[in-house]
Structures are given as structure tokens and as C-alpha cells.
Design a protein around this motif. Structure first.
Motif, short mmCIF file in Angstrom:
data_model
loop_
_atom_site.label_atom_id
_atom_site.label_comp_id
_atom_site.label_asym_id
_atom_site.label_seq_id
_atom_site.Cartn_x
_atom_site.Cartn_y
_atom_site.Cartn_z
N TYR A 370 0.85 -1.19 0.00
CA TYR A 370 0.00 0.00 0.00
C TYR A 370 0.89 1.24 0.00
O TYR A 370 1.60 1.48 0.98
CB TYR A 370 -0.85 0.10 1.27
CG TYR A 370 -1.88 -0.98 1.50
CD1 TYR A 370 -1.94 -2.12 0.73
CD2 TYR A 370 -2.81 -0.84 2.53
CE1 TYR A 370 -2.89 -3.09 0.97
CE2 TYR A 370 -3.76 -1.81 2.79
CZ TYR A 370 -3.79 -2.94 1.99
OH TYR A 370 -4.72 -3.89 2.25
N GLN A 372 -0.20 4.33 -2.17
CA GLN A 372 -1.17 5.44 -2.33
C GLN A 372 -2.46 5.10 -1.59
O GLN A 372 -2.79 3.93 -1.43
CB GLN A 372 -1.50 5.62 -3.81
CG GLN A 372 -0.34 6.10 -4.64
CD GLN A 372 -0.51 5.63 -6.07
OE1 GLN A 372 -0.07 4.56 -6.43
NE2 GLN A 372 -1.20 6.45 -6.84
N LYS A 400 -12.02 0.54 3.25
CA LYS A 400 -12.49 1.18 4.49
C LYS A 400 -11.70 0.68 5.69
O LYS A 400 -11.43 1.43 6.62
CB LYS A 400 -13.99 0.90 4.70
CG LYS A 400 -14.87 1.62 3.70
CD LYS A 400 -16.33 1.57 4.08
CE LYS A 400 -16.96 0.22 3.81
NZ LYS A 400 -17.01 -0.16 2.39
N SER A 401 -11.32 -0.60 5.65
CA SER A 401 -10.65 -1.17 6.83
C SER A 401 -9.40 -0.37 7.21
O SER A 401 -9.23 0.01 8.37
CB SER A 401 -10.25 -2.62 6.58
OG SER A 401 -11.31 -3.31 5.99
N ASN A 673 -13.22 -9.97 3.06
CA ASN A 673 -12.47 -9.66 1.85
C ASN A 673 -11.90 -10.94 1.23
O ASN A 673 -10.88 -11.43 1.67
CB ASN A 673 -11.35 -8.68 2.21
CG ASN A 673 -10.62 -8.21 0.99
OD1 ASN A 673 -11.22 -7.99 -0.06
ND2 ASN A 673 -9.30 -8.10 1.09
N ARG A 701 -14.05 -6.12 -6.07
CA ARG A 701 -13.33 -5.36 -5.05
C ARG A 701 -12.09 -4.71 -5.64
O ARG A 701 -11.58 -5.17 -6.64
CB ARG A 701 -13.00 -6.27 -3.86
CG ARG A 701 -14.26 -6.79 -3.20
CD ARG A 701 -13.96 -7.75 -2.09
NE ARG A 701 -13.50 -7.08 -0.89
CZ ARG A 701 -14.26 -6.43 -0.04
NH1 ARG A 701 -15.54 -6.31 -0.28
NH2 ARG A 701 -13.76 -5.88 1.04
N1 LIG Z 1 -4.34 1.92 -0.18
C1 LIG Z 1 -4.49 0.71 -0.70
N2 LIG Z 1 -3.71 0.27 -1.68
C2 LIG Z 1 -3.87 -0.93 -2.22
N3 LIG Z 1 -4.80 -1.81 -1.83
C3 LIG Z 1 -5.62 -1.45 -0.86
C4 LIG Z 1 -5.52 -0.18 -0.23
N4 LIG Z 1 -6.47 -0.11 0.71
C5 LIG Z 1 -7.14 -1.26 0.69
N5 LIG Z 1 -6.64 -2.09 -0.25
C6 LIG Z 1 -7.13 -3.43 -0.59
O1 LIG Z 1 -8.48 -3.29 -1.03
C7 LIG Z 1 -9.22 -4.44 -0.69
C8 LIG Z 1 -10.52 -4.04 -0.04
O2 LIG Z 1 -10.26 -3.41 1.19
P1 LIG Z 1 -11.27 -3.49 2.42
O3 LIG Z 1 -11.56 -4.91 2.77
O4 LIG Z 1 -10.73 -2.61 3.46
O5 LIG Z 1 -12.56 -2.87 1.75
P2 LIG Z 1 -13.91 -2.39 2.45
O6 LIG Z 1 -14.24 -1.08 1.87
O7 LIG Z 1 -13.76 -2.48 3.93
O8 LIG Z 1 -14.94 -3.46 1.92
P3 LIG Z 1 -16.35 -3.88 2.58
O9 LIG Z 1 -17.30 -2.78 2.37
O10 LIG Z 1 -16.72 -5.10 1.84
O11 LIG Z 1 -16.08 -4.12 4.02
C9 LIG Z 1 -8.34 -5.27 0.23
O12 LIG Z 1 -7.83 -6.35 -0.52
C10 LIG Z 1 -7.22 -4.35 0.61
O13 LIG Z 1 -6.04 -5.06 0.79
#
Ligand SMILES: Nc1ncnc2c1ncn2[C@@H]1O[C@H](COP(=O)(O)OP(=O)(O)OP(=O)(O)O)[C@@H](O)[C@H]1O
Length: 819
Positions: A370, A372, A400-401, A673, A701
């Protein structure tokens, strides 16, 4: 035997302590209902008032007009799932029927100024302004409205929960531009939309911020595009802004809400000071409303602005600051639109090392790939790191996590700096999520981010594990960040006083999948948990969907000056853009056959397929799994009837593999995820729109593409209305050839009879709880029996008398009662 201490705070026994909590919870529930009643009354008042305003529409177009009083009280009843909530109504409260509206035309502004009191409003007397604000509907911002409030036809209930529009519209409004944000408590009913005050009524004279910036009101409206704002205003005006002002159109909402907040979660002294009353204004208000509405409008309490005039003096300075903020936000909005229009990636050009987070975290982020930020991270991080309470809406799979885990780590670092004398390290950050799988996943993600932070630990507390083991783990291993599901967390809070003590140091509370946590399934637990946390804390709420009701309830855990960040944007589709959504309507007796056919087709097409099949209940999931396994598909199952260890193992296996099919119930709907899911099939109508969106969000995703198929029976087609605004295409179902049908029928035969019976019971329970189907019991029984026959039950299994009674199925033809 039960574990836990024998005595609890205050020298109470376990049971006394439990009873005390239950009593408090009941009191809160009552408070909540009282609050709803007051909202209803306020709604009624504003309707009456609206009907008295010259220019009120005689008839609202169906579906777009205001909710009727009846519909509203029914909505209140629904919201609290209290069939008796309608009893809140009593004759003293005023008339039930809507008053007639006098005319449909919009009066000239001069006439409007006179209003009902017959008093001209041209003067710059503050009391007059106050009255006017109370009488006038708050203008809504609508692009192209040209500075006028939208007519009834333009009223769209979906637009009620926008970032800052409701009070921004004050700035845009030619006449109300001078009203400070605190004035959002004024009358605002969806039906009272004709407002057109004279331009001469503006003490600031500049046409508000928008006009000053752009010259015309039209361009001003365009300027205040929701996508760009991210609640800038709230940040400026701090606690003076009530974001709920947009969703609560009722003038009386403020006072009960304040009371409720105090009753429920307490309030800081800062909030206390805000709630002072000014006798003068309330007298004026009462006089006016008593004359107009007699006993229907006898509310004595009213939150009146204490230092209103003081603030208005400083308005020009604030406007300047706001402009500055908007300029900054515009950059972010443009950037996001650029990414989205290109449809490439959700990543922005902002790097994590520019976000003001610890370099050790940045290093760990870089190790994880990660560099950006995503759009939601870019929008949320600065506000979260500033210490504000935030409600964040962002599409599924957009990161979001990390957007809340990073502030969680920062809060721990800050907390550790300032708390050096604790014998046991406090829990500084608490993340609540609805499912065990999600909690495990978040713990793993936090561990990745904590890679270089020695001495900081994250742990999970979830059901399905041994309580004593949890306790031992919590005591022996470092735990400054706790990720928990509500039920198990509450067990610990209620049974282990030392645990509650550790929570007293809490700095940050996060509710992931906030809409689900705040809905009725979890609401009580969340209330109890929040009660046991320190009031001086930051709270972050994240979700991909934020329905209206949840937006309201969320006010109970968030501070009044919280910020609403919406990265989905006004009118934008809530589902991932690259997911192709389709719906097939097939007789429900053929659903299993159709699933098999769709899977075969998909496997043929996608070499690296990874499919999730969502079923309505755990038992139907189990049935589907056994059947598909017998059809020699590479399939796994996860549902609530499986032991936690099994669930965790399968979840990990599915995350790390492809060429696999996961059959699951709603335990996998939210947050989990699983990378690179190629297809999501939803069998049967989901419980609601939110479930549909979250389930679909398991594919597509990180901006990738995916496919979603919704399989409905003809009598489930009502659900398409709920997702009418989403890009779901209805297709003709492919034929099922005889050979496939026979194969599936043979596999159905091998499923154990006890599983079939349990599936029948679960099916009946599920559809009984869905209002559109469960309301006609005879039809429900008939459909359930057809379902039973389709899975090979010769006659419908009997159900317990007590269960039948509870479900309203006693004496319903077709329902067999166990003797
Ligand atoms: N800054 C980033 N750069 C690259 N990949 C990222 C970044 N932030 C998150 N991800 C990837 O994006 C994917 C989705 O992230 P995450 O599970 O946090 O989404 P979410 O919005 O929480 O989804 P949901 O609404 O289903 O809970 C994950 O595989 C995570 O590793």
C-alpha cells in the motif's frame, strides 16, 4: 461454572449487576420511543403548518410527496419493531388526518413574507428572523433550482441524508443566507417546500457564500455539489452543525434528541452548555404556534441559540474559512471523479507518507504493497486523525478497513504517550464488527499494519471460542487494539470488571458495517457497550450503505458535531461500477437446478473461477452445499451452524484459493475480503436492499470487475423495486435440460431427511419475517409446502405449536402442528 468475578462494581452481585443493566436498557428504550413520538408530533405540526402556508401543494405526486402521518407512524413502529408503537398515539396529541392544503401556486415573495401571523417580515429584527425561520420550510438545494426551493415534485426522500446540503442550502437560498447553522432546527417538512422569500431579507446582503463566490445562485448550486463537500462545514462550525437536520425535517426533533442523548449515552458539559433555553424566543414561538395549532403545538422545550447574535457577527470570517476549505475539497472531488471516470482504480495520488501517520506504519503499509491511499482513505484519514467523530459511507471493497485501522494505531500511539502510569495497559481502540469472520480478518489486517510497532498488540474477541481462553489471552498478550463482535464483548464487559477497567482508557471506538450494528439486531448490545465506554472518546462509523433509520440512530453514538463523509456521492450507484448485475426469475422449485446450471456455465467460461453462492438461511445453505458436493463441484460451506474453527479454516482456504465455490449464508455478507471473486449468486430475495449491496460487494473489489446474479421466484419480484435504482438487468432464464434436471433431482434425493426438514423450517421462518411475503400466511404456507416438495419432502414437516403461534401460523391451512 460461568467464570467471572463474584462481585461487580458497587459491590453488586452478578445478577444484581445484570438486572441493573437490563433496567437501564429498558429505560433507554422507553426514552427512544418517547423521542419517536415527539418526532411524530413535530412531523404533524409541520404538516399542518405546511398546509397553512400559501403555495403549499394540494396533492403531492405519488411516491414523491411527503410521507403521510399514518405511514410515518407505521415507519416508527417498524423501526422499533414494536407492534404496539402505534399506541404512542393518543387523542390529546392532535388530529391524525392531514390537513388540506389551500392552494398549489407559489405566492409572490411579498405575500409569502406576511405568512400567517400577518406580520410583515421585512425588518432586520432578530426575533422576526427567528419566527420566520421557524415558520419557513428550510430550502433544499437542488441543482438547477435556480435558488428556489424545489417543488414537491422535486422532493426526493433519498436525498435527505446528504453531507451538508441542508444547511448549505441556507447559504444558497437567496433569503436565508444569513441564518447561522444553528438555525437548522427550524420547521422543515418534506411537504412544506414552497419557499421564496424576498431577496431583501438578507442581512448579509451578499447572497450568501455561494453567490459571493460565483456570482449567480445557479452556479452556486452547482458549486455545492455533494461530492465535493465531505462535510467541510461541520468541521468549521463544530458542534453548531447538526447533520441530522437534513433527515429530520421536524422542527421538534432537536429537543427530544438532546434529551435522548443525555438519557442514553450522556452528554459532555460542552453539549450541556449548548442546550440552554432562551425564555424569550420560546414564548414567541409558543404564542405563534398556540394561535395556529392550539394544543397540537404545545411543546414547551425548545433549543434556542444562546450566542446566536454573537456568532453571526463572526460570520464573514467563517465564510472566508469555509471557502478555503471548499477549495481544498474541490481538488479531492475532481481527483476522485477522474479516477472513477477512467474506471481504472480507486487509488488517488495521495501517498500514505503524506497523511501524517507514524513512519513505522507507513513502512508496514509499503511492505503490504500500500503506497497510495484509496479515495475513502484520502477523504477519511485527515478528519479521523484530527480527532473528529465521523460517519463514512463508501462502496464495498474500497479500503475502508485501513481507513479506520490507521487512525486506531495513531490513537494507540498517542494514548501510550500520555498514559505511562497504568499497571495494566488500557485498550485504546475498540473496533466492533458484526461477524466473526470480519473480526478475524480485521485483526489480521491490523497485525500487518503493526508489523514494526513493537509492544502494540491487537486481539479479537468473538463468539464460538472459550471465554476463559479469551480472558487468559487478554491478560497475557498485549492488547491495545481490540476487534470484537458485540455479543462476546458484552459478555466480557458484564462478567469481568478488570476488563471494563481496561476499556476506561479507550480513545477510539470504530463501528465497522455501522448500519448493521445499529440496526435492531445489534442495537441493544451496542447501547450497552457504548454505555460502558468513556464518553470522552472519538467514534468512527463506516459502512457501504447507510439507510435513513441508521443515520438517525447513529446520532446516538456520534457527537453532535460529527462529520459525514460520503464518497459514493449524490445520485451515484452504490454498487461497484465494474460489476455486471443481472436478475433471473425462475420458479423456486427450479432454483437448485438453475444454480447448478449457472455454476457449470461460469466454470466453463472462467478458468480461475471463484464463486460465492448466498442462500437465505443456514439450513438452506447446508442443503445447497450437500447437493452441489454430490454434483462433484469443488464447493465449501460457511454458515452459523458450523463451529467457529471450521468457519475460520474454510474462510482462510477460500481467501487463498481459486477454482472454488463457497456456499454461504449472511455470515459472509459484510466486510469479508475474499480477493478475486468472479461471480456472486444470490438465491432468493435478500432481506433488504442493504444485504443485496453488501453481498454483491464480495466481487468487484479494489475496482476489479465481477458478476452478480440474483435468482428470484416470480413471487419475489417485488424485491426488484427495492433495487430499482441499481443497474440490474433482468434476463430470461436459460432452459434447464432434462439431463441436468435429473442429475440435480438425484442429488437432492441423497440429502438427509433431517436436513431437508430443517431447511423447510428455516425457509418458512425466513419468508415469514419478510413483510412482503409473510403477511399472507395462507400463501406463505402454500409456497413453503411447494418448497418442501421440491427438496423431496413428501409432506410438510410439522412445527411446534408454540413456534406456529409466534409466527402467526396457527390454524393456517397447510401448516402441520406437532402433537
Ligand atoms: N491503499 C491501498 N492500496 C492498495 N490496496 C488497498 C488499499 N487499501 C485497501 N486495499 C485493498 O483493497 C481491498 C478491499 O479493502 P477493504 O476490505 O478494506 O474494503 P472495504 O471497503 O472495507 O470493503 P467492505 O465494504 O466489503 O467491508 C483489500 O484487498 C485491501 O487489501
Amino acid at each position: 461454572m460461568g467464570g467471572g468475578p463474584r462481585t461487580f462494581p458497587g459491590g453488586l452481585s452478578k445478577w444484581q449487576y445484570k438486572r441493573m443493566h437490563e433496567k437501564l436498557a429498558r429505560q433507554k428504550q422507553r426514552g427512544l420511543i418517547r423521542h419517536e413520538k415527539q418526532l411524530y408530533l413535530a412531523r404533524l405540526r409541520s404538516e399542518i403548518r405546511a398546509s397553512r402556508l400559501p403555495g403549499a401543494d394540494a396533492a403531492a405526486p405519488p411516491g414523491e410527496g411527503p410521507t403521510s402521518s399514518r405511514a410515518h407512524i407505521r415507519a416508527l413502529a417498524d423501526r422499533f419493531r414494536k407492534p404496539g408503537a402505534e399506541d404512542l398515539w393518543n387523542e390529546d396529541d392532535g388530529p391524525l388526518r392531514r390537513a388540506k392544503r389551500p392552494s398549489t401556486s407559489i405566492p409572490p415573495s411579498g405575500q409569502q413574507r406576511q405568512l400567517d401571523s400577518g406580520k410583515p417580515r421585512g425588518g432586520a429584527n432578530w426575533k422576526d428572523w427567528e419566527d420566520l425561520a421557524l415558520e419557513q420550510p428550510r430550502p433544499r438545494m437542488e441543482a438547477g433550482a435556480g435558488g428556489k426551493g424545489p417543488g414537491l415534485a422535486a422532493f426526493n426522500p433519498k436525498r435527505e441524508y446528504r453531507t451538508v446540503a441542508p444547511w448549505w442550502s441556507h447559504w444558497n437560498a437567496p433569503s436565508l443566507g444569513f441564518f447561522g447553522p444553528k438555525r437548522c432546527y427550524s420547521v422543515m417538512s418534506p411537504c412544506t417546500v414552497s419557499w421564496q422569500l424576498g431577496v431583501g431579507l438578507r442581512p448579509l446582503g451578499a447572497g450568501g457564500l455561494a453567490k459571493a463566490r460565483n456570482g449567480t445562485d445557479e452556479t452556486a448550486l452547482a458549486l455545492f455539489n455533494q461530492e465535493r463537500l465531505y462535510s467541510v462545514a461541520a468541521r468549521r462550525f463544530g458542534r453548531k452543525w447538526r447533520p441530522d437536520s437534513s433527515d429530520e425535517d421536524e422542527e421538534g426533533a432537536t429537543t427530544p434528541k438532546r434529551n435522548l442523548r443525555f438519557g442514553k449515552f450522556g452528554a459532555s458539559s460542552e453539549e450541556d452548555s449548548e442546550s440552554d433555553e432562551s425564555g424569550d424566543t420560546s414564548t414567541i414561538r409558543r404564542r405563534w404556534s398556540s394561535a395556529a395549532l392550539r394544543n397540537c403545538d404545545m411543546k414547551k422545550e425548545r433549543r434556542v441559540l444562546k450566542s446566536y447574535e454573537e456568532e453571526s457577527n463572526d460570520l464573514a470570517g467563517r465564510i472566508r474559512e469555509l471557502r478555503e476549505e471548499i477549495k481544498n475539497r474541490e481538488v479531492l472531488g475532481t481527483e476522485r471523479r477522474r479516477y472513477e471516470s477512467r474506471g481504472e482504480s480507486l487509488l488517488t495520488s495521495k501517498r500514505f507518507d503524506e497523511c501524517g501517520i507514524s513512519p513505522l506504519t507507513v513502512k508496514a503499509l509499503a511492505d503490504a504493497g500500500y503506497v497510495q491511499t484509496t479515495v475513502v482513505q484520502e477523504a477519511a484519514l485527515p478528519i479521523c486523525l484530527e480527532g473528529k467523530d465521523v460517519l463514512i459511507k463508501a462502496k464495498t471493497g474500497t479500503g475502508k478497513s485501513a481507513a479506520f485501522l490507521l487512525p486506531a494505531i495513531e490513537s494507540v500511539l498517542n494514548g501510550m504517550k500520555s498514559n505511562t502510569n497504568h499497571r495494566v495497559s488500557p485498550i485504546f481502540a475498540l473496533v466492533l464488527c458484526p461477524t466473526r469472520e470480519l473480526a478475524i480478518q480485521l485483526t489480521a489486517e491490523a497485525n500487518v499494519l503493526l508489523k514494526y510497532h513493537k509492544g502494540i498488540g491487537v486481539q479479537s474477541l468473538i463468539g464460538g471460542t472459550r471465554f476463559k481462553l479469551d480472558q487468559r489471552r487478554l491478560e497475557s498478550d498485549p492488547c491495545q487494539i481490540l476487534v470484537a463482535t458485540p455479543g462476546r464483548l458484552l459478555d466480557h464487559i458484564e462478567n469481568k470488571s478488570s476488563f471494563s477497567v481496561r476499556l476506561m482508557g479507550l480513545k477510539l471506538l470504530v463501528l465497522d458495517e455501522a448500519d448493521h450494528l445499529l440496526d435492531l439486531g445489534f442495537c441493544k448490545d451496542i447501547e450497552k457497550i457504548v454505555d460502558s465506554l468513556p464518553r470522552q472518546r472519538q467514534t468512527l462509523l463506516f459502512s457501504a450503505t447507510i439507510p435513513k433509520e441508521v443515520r438517525r440512530v447513529s446520532q446516538l453514538v456520534l457527537k453532535r458535531d460529527h462529520v459525514f463523509v460520503d464518497t459514493v456521492g449524490l445520485g451515484a450507484v452504490e454498487t461497484p461500477t465494474k460489476v455486471q448485475q443481472s436478475c433471473l426469475v425462475v420458479l423456486h422449485e427450479l432454483h437448485f437446478h438453475m444454480v447448478h446450471r449457472l455454476l457449470l456455465e461460469h466454470i466453463d467460461r472462467e478458468v480461475d473461477y471463484k464463486v460465492i453462492v448466498f442462500c437465505t438461511t443456514a439450513m438452506v445453505t447446508e442443503f445447497m452445499y450437500i447437493m452441489l458436493r454430490d454434483l462433484k463441484l469443488n464447493v465449501r460451506e460457511i454458515h452459523s451452524r458450523k463451529p467457529q474453527l471450521y468457519r475460520t479454516r474454510i474462510s482462510e482456504e477460500f481467501r487463498d484459493s481459486n477454482r472454488l465455490i463457497l456456499v454461504t449464508s449472511d455470515v459472509s455478507t459484510r466486510g469479508v475480503n475474499y480477493p478475486d471473486v468472479t461471480l456472486v449468486i444470490q438465491v432468493g430475495a435478500p432481506p433488504d436492499r442493504e444485504h443485496y449491496i453488501h453481498r454483491l460487494g464480495r466481487t468487484g473489489r479494489e475496482g476489479k470487475s465481477g458478476k452478480g446474479i440474483l435468482l428470484l421466484a416470480p413471487w419475489e419480484e417485488y424485491f426488484l423495486n427495492e433495487i430499482g435504482d441499481l443497474p440490474v438487468e433482468k434476463h430470461t432464464a436459460p432452459d434447464i435440460d432434462q439431463e441436468i434436471k435429473q442429475k440435480v433431482d438425484d442429488s437432492i434425493k441423497i440429502v438427509d431427511m433431517s436436513i431437508k426438514e430443517a431447511a423447510y423450517h428455516a425457509w418458512l421462518g425466513y419468508y415469514n419475517s419478510i413483510a412482503d411475503i409473510g403477511r399472507d400466511k395462507t400463501m406463505l404456507a402454500d409456497l413453503a409446502n411447494r418448497f418442501g416438495a421440491s427438496i423431496g419432502l413428501e409432506k410438510p414437516p410439522a412445527i411446534y405449536r408454540k413456534t406456529a403461534l409466534k409466527m402467526g401460523l396457527k390454524d393456517v391451512p397447510g401448516i402441520r402442528i406437532r402433537k
